[in-house]
Motif scaffolding. Structure first.
Motif, short mmCIF file in Angstrom:
data_model
loop_
_atom_site.label_atom_id
_atom_site.label_comp_id
_atom_site.label_asym_id
_atom_site.label_seq_id
_atom_site.Cartn_x
_atom_site.Cartn_y
_atom_site.Cartn_z
N ARG A 126 -85.11 -5.72 23.21
CA ARG A 126 -84.97 -5.24 21.82
C ARG A 126 -83.53 -4.40 21.83
NH1 ARG A 126 -90.72 -3.88 22.16
NH2 ARG A 126 -90.23 -2.06 22.88
N GLU A 127 -83.33 -3.63 23.00
CA GLU A 127 -82.11 -2.75 22.89
C GLU A 127 -80.84 -3.76 23.00
OE1 GLU A 127 -79.68 0.44 23.02
OE2 GLU A 127 -81.74 0.42 22.60
N LYS A 128 -80.98 -4.88 23.66
CA LYS A 128 -79.71 -5.71 23.85
C LYS A 128 -79.68 -6.57 22.49
CE LYS A 128 -78.52 -9.78 26.23
NZ LYS A 128 -78.70 -11.07 27.32
N ARG A 129 -80.87 -6.77 21.56
CA ARG A 129 -80.87 -7.53 20.37
C ARG A 129 -80.13 -6.55 19.40
NH1 ARG A 129 -86.33 -8.58 19.46
NH2 ARG A 129 -86.75 -9.01 21.85
N ARG A 130 -80.58 -5.18 19.47
CA ARG A 130 -79.87 -4.11 18.54
C ARG A 130 -78.49 -4.01 18.83
NH1 ARG A 130 -78.40 0.73 18.79
NH2 ARG A 130 -78.81 0.91 21.03
N MET A 131 -78.07 -4.15 20.06
CA MET A 131 -76.57 -3.83 20.43
C MET A 131 -75.81 -5.27 19.69
SD MET A 131 -76.41 -2.13 24.14
CE MET A 131 -74.61 -2.01 23.99
N VAL A 132 -76.51 -6.35 19.78
CA VAL A 132 -75.62 -7.34 19.38
C VAL A 132 -75.80 -7.51 17.82
CG1 VAL A 132 -76.05 -9.97 19.13
CG2 VAL A 132 -76.26 -8.87 21.56
N GLN A 133 -76.67 -7.00 17.29
CA GLN A 133 -76.82 -6.61 15.58
C GLN A 133 -75.84 -5.72 15.24
OE1 GLN A 133 -78.71 -8.60 13.58
NE2 GLN A 133 -77.50 -7.59 12.11
N GLU A 134 -75.66 -4.81 16.05
CA GLU A 134 -74.40 -3.67 15.83
C GLU A 134 -73.14 -4.32 15.89
OE1 GLU A 134 -75.17 -0.24 17.91
OE2 GLU A 134 -76.96 0.51 16.90
N GLU A 135 -73.05 -4.94 16.97
CA GLU A 135 -71.77 -5.83 17.06
C GLU A 135 -71.34 -6.54 15.95
OE1 GLU A 135 -69.84 -8.70 20.83
OE2 GLU A 135 -71.19 -6.94 21.23
N TRP A 136 -72.36 -7.46 15.60
CA TRP A 136 -72.05 -8.26 14.37
C TRP A 136 -71.71 -7.40 13.20
CZ3 TRP A 136 -70.74 -12.96 13.01
CH2 TRP A 136 -71.29 -13.41 11.68
N ASP A 137 -72.48 -6.54 12.79
CA ASP A 137 -72.27 -5.71 12.09
C ASP A 137 -70.96 -5.10 11.47
OD1 ASP A 137 -75.09 -6.44 10.77
OD2 ASP A 137 -75.79 -4.40 11.55
N THR A 138 -70.44 -4.53 12.85
CA THR A 138 -69.16 -3.99 12.79
C THR A 138 -67.93 -5.11 12.80
OG1 THR A 138 -69.94 -2.54 14.49
CG2 THR A 138 -67.69 -2.82 14.60
N TRP A 139 -68.32 -6.34 13.18
CA TRP A 139 -67.33 -7.34 13.07
C TRP A 139 -67.15 -7.79 11.61
CZ3 TRP A 139 -67.49 -12.46 11.43
CH2 TRP A 139 -66.33 -13.27 11.97
N VAL A 140 -68.49 -7.93 10.85
CA VAL A 140 -68.44 -8.12 9.52
C VAL A 140 -67.83 -7.28 8.56
CG1 VAL A 140 -70.21 -8.52 7.71
CG2 VAL A 140 -70.53 -9.77 9.48
N LYS A 141 -67.97 -6.01 8.89
CA LYS A 141 -67.33 -4.87 8.26
C LYS A 141 -65.90 -4.87 8.26
CE LYS A 141 -67.62 0.16 7.86
NZ LYS A 141 -68.24 1.30 8.41
N LYS A 142 -65.30 -5.21 9.56
CA LYS A 142 -63.94 -5.38 10.03
C LYS A 142 -63.17 -6.41 9.01
CE LYS A 142 -60.98 -6.71 13.53
NZ LYS A 142 -60.99 -7.40 14.95
#
Length: 117
Positions: free
Chosen positions: A50-66
């Protein structure tokens, strides 16, 4: 046709018969203990997943926001290139079909025609 069955004997047990009997008696107690340990390990692994999936999701959201931010920054430059028209929206595009005919070569040829059979 012959068939062959190979059997490999089990090695002798390292436990004494008394110890084997004790283990068989207390098997439920042992199984509960090890099932609890297995469940703890499983929960830990699922927590890590779950922690790994959460981090991957955060990374994706950061990339999209950028990339959305970069798109907004470049929007003015695109509008300038389109002579001030803001046509980023797909509905605002106007398709024009233009047909161009170009004569490449004209060839005149004189053909003699005889009526004699």
């Amino acid at each position: 046709m012959t068939t062959q069955f190979l059997w490999r004997p089990r090695p002798p047990s390292l436990l004494s018969p008394e110890k084997e009997e004790e283990i068989a008696k207390n098997l439920k107690k042992y199984s509960k203990k090890y099932e609890a340990e297995d469940q703890d390990v499983s929960l830990l692994l699922s927590e890590q997943d779950r922690e790994k999936r959460r981090m991957v999701q955060e990374e994706w959201d950061t990339w999209v926001k950028k990339w959305k931010q970069l798109d907004e920054e470049e929007k003015m430059a695109r509008q300038t290139l389109r002579d001030g028209e803001a046509s980023d929206e797909e509905e605002e595009y106007e398709a024009k079909e233009i047909e161009v005919e170009e004569v490449l070569e004209v060839l005149e040829e004189i053909v003699m025609y005889d009526e004699e059979p």
